[in-house]
Enzyme design. Structure first.
Site, PDB file in Angstrom:
ATOM      1  N   HIS A 145       3.963   6.754  -0.952  1.00 39.81           N
ATOM      2  CA  HIS A 145       3.711   7.849  -0.018  1.00 39.81           C
ATOM      3  C   HIS A 145       2.212   8.116   0.119  1.00 39.81           C
ATOM      4  CE1 HIS A 145       3.898   9.272  -4.031  1.00 39.81           C
ATOM      5  NE2 HIS A 145       4.589  10.385  -3.884  1.00 39.81           N
ATOM      6  N   TYR A 146       1.481   8.012  -0.971  1.00 39.30           N
ATOM      7  CA  TYR A 146       0.026   8.221  -0.933  1.00 39.30           C
ATOM      8  C   TYR A 146      -0.677   7.073  -0.210  1.00 39.30           C
ATOM      9  CZ  TYR A 146      -4.728   9.050  -2.635  1.00 39.30           C
ATOM     10  OH  TYR A 146      -6.084   9.267  -2.725  1.00 39.30           O
ATOM     11  N   SER A 147      -0.312   5.834  -0.545  1.00 43.70           N
ATOM     12  CA  SER A 147      -0.945   4.679   0.095  1.00 43.70           C
ATOM     13  C   SER A 147      -0.715   4.673   1.597  1.00 43.70           C
ATOM     14  CB  SER A 147      -0.399   3.374  -0.523  1.00 43.70           C
ATOM     15  OG  SER A 147      -0.790   3.236  -1.870  1.00 43.70           O
ATOM     16  N   SER A 149      -0.024   7.244   3.535  1.00 42.48           N
ATOM     17  CA  SER A 149      -0.717   8.358   4.189  1.00 42.48           C
ATOM     18  C   SER A 149      -2.208   8.074   4.335  1.00 42.48           C
ATOM     19  CB  SER A 149      -0.506   9.660   3.409  1.00 42.48           C
ATOM     20  OG  SER A 149      -1.129   9.629   2.132  1.00 42.48           O
TER      21      SER A 149
END
Length: 228
Positions: A145-147, A149
Site C-alpha cells: 500500500h505504501y509503495s 501510493s
C-alpha cells in the site's frame, strides 16, 4: 538560495520533517504557510498556520484562497503530508488499510496540486515539490500500500510536469529512504540510524528544487538516500 518575496505552502508542516523544511524556507526569506491539522511547534520558525485537511477538497481550496488573498502567490507548494505503515501482506490487508495510505499519500498530493495550479498559471510561475519515497520505485514486501501510493506520487509528478511546462511551473518529487525522526527511531529501536536521511539533508533538496537555480528541472524523481 533566497526566497524573498515568495510565499511557500508546506503541507504537513507541523511534523518532524515539515517543521525543519518550514524553518529553512523561512530563514531563506520566504513567507511560509503551514497547512496541517495541528499547529506547528516553535522550532518551525516564523511561519503562519492554516488548519487544513488535505483529504478534503473544500479545505484545500480554502487554504489557497486565503494564501492568495493575504500573502500573494502561492509561489511554491511543498507536499510533505503523508504517512507510512509496515504490513500486513496483501493477502492479509484490510481494504481500509489500502485505502487509507493511498488517500493519505496520493489523494492529498492530487488535491493540493489540482487546487494550486490555477493560481500558479495565472501568475505564470510556480514550483511544486512532493515527497515520494524510494519504495515508490519498486514493490517491497509488506508495504504494498505504501509503495503503490508513493509510486503514484512519482507518476502524478511526471504527468503534471508535462501538462504545465508552458507556464514556468516546475513539478518534481524527492525519494528519501528512512528519515531520522523520533517516530522512526521509536518504531525501529535496533536499526542502524547512521545511514538514515537527516531532515536537513532532505530540506536541502527541497529548497533547491523550489529555487530559481532549478528552473530547468521538472518531472524529476530525485533520490535522497545513502547508497549501500
Amino acid at each position: 538560495m533566497s526566497f524573498s518575496g515568495k510565499t511557500v505552502v508546506v503541507t504537513g508542516g507541523s511534523g518532524a520533517v515539515g517543521r525543519v523544511a518550514s524553518r529553512r524556507f523561512s530563514e531563506a526569506g520566504a513567507q511560509v504557510v503551514i497547512a496541517d491539522m495541528t499547529p506547528p511547534p516553535d522550532e518551525a520558525g516564523a511561519v503562519v498556520y492554516h488548519e487544513t485537511d488535505v483529504l478534503d477538497e473544500a479545505s484545500v481550496r480554502g487554504l489557497f484562497e486565503r494564501v492568495a488573498s493575504e500573502y500573494g502567490g502561492p509561489h511554491v507548494l511543498v507536499n510533505i503530508a503523508g504517512g507510512f505503515r509496515f504490513g500486513p501482506s496483501v493477502e492479509e490487508m484490510a481494504e481500509s488499510d489500502w485505502d487509507g495510505l493511498l488517500q493519505l499519500n496520493l489523494k492529498s498530493a492530487f488535491l493540493t496540486i489540482k487546487n494550486v495550479l490555477p493560481y500558479m498559471k495565472e501568475q505564470g510561475y510556480g514550483r511544486i515539490v512532493s515527497i515520494a519515497a524510494r519504495s515508490g520505485l519498486h514493490g517491497d514486501p509488506m508495504v504494498a500500500h505504501y509503495s503503490v501510493s508513493k509510486g503514484g506520487v512519482i507518476l502524478l509528478t511526471q504527468s503534471v510536469a508535462a501538462e504545465v511546462k508552458a507556464h514556468d511551473i516546475t513539478v518534481n518529487a524527492v525519494l528519501p529512504s528512512i528519515i531520522d525522526t523520533p517516530a522512526n527511531r521509536e518504531a525501529m529501536p535496533d536499526a542502524k540510524v547512521e545511514r538514515w536521511v537527516q531532515p536537513d539533508d532532505l530540506a536541502n533538496v527541497l529548497l533547491f528544487l523550489a529555487s530559481e537555480e532549478a528552473r530547468a528541472v521538472s518531472g524529476a524523481a530525485v533520490p535522497v538516500y545513502y547508497k549501500a
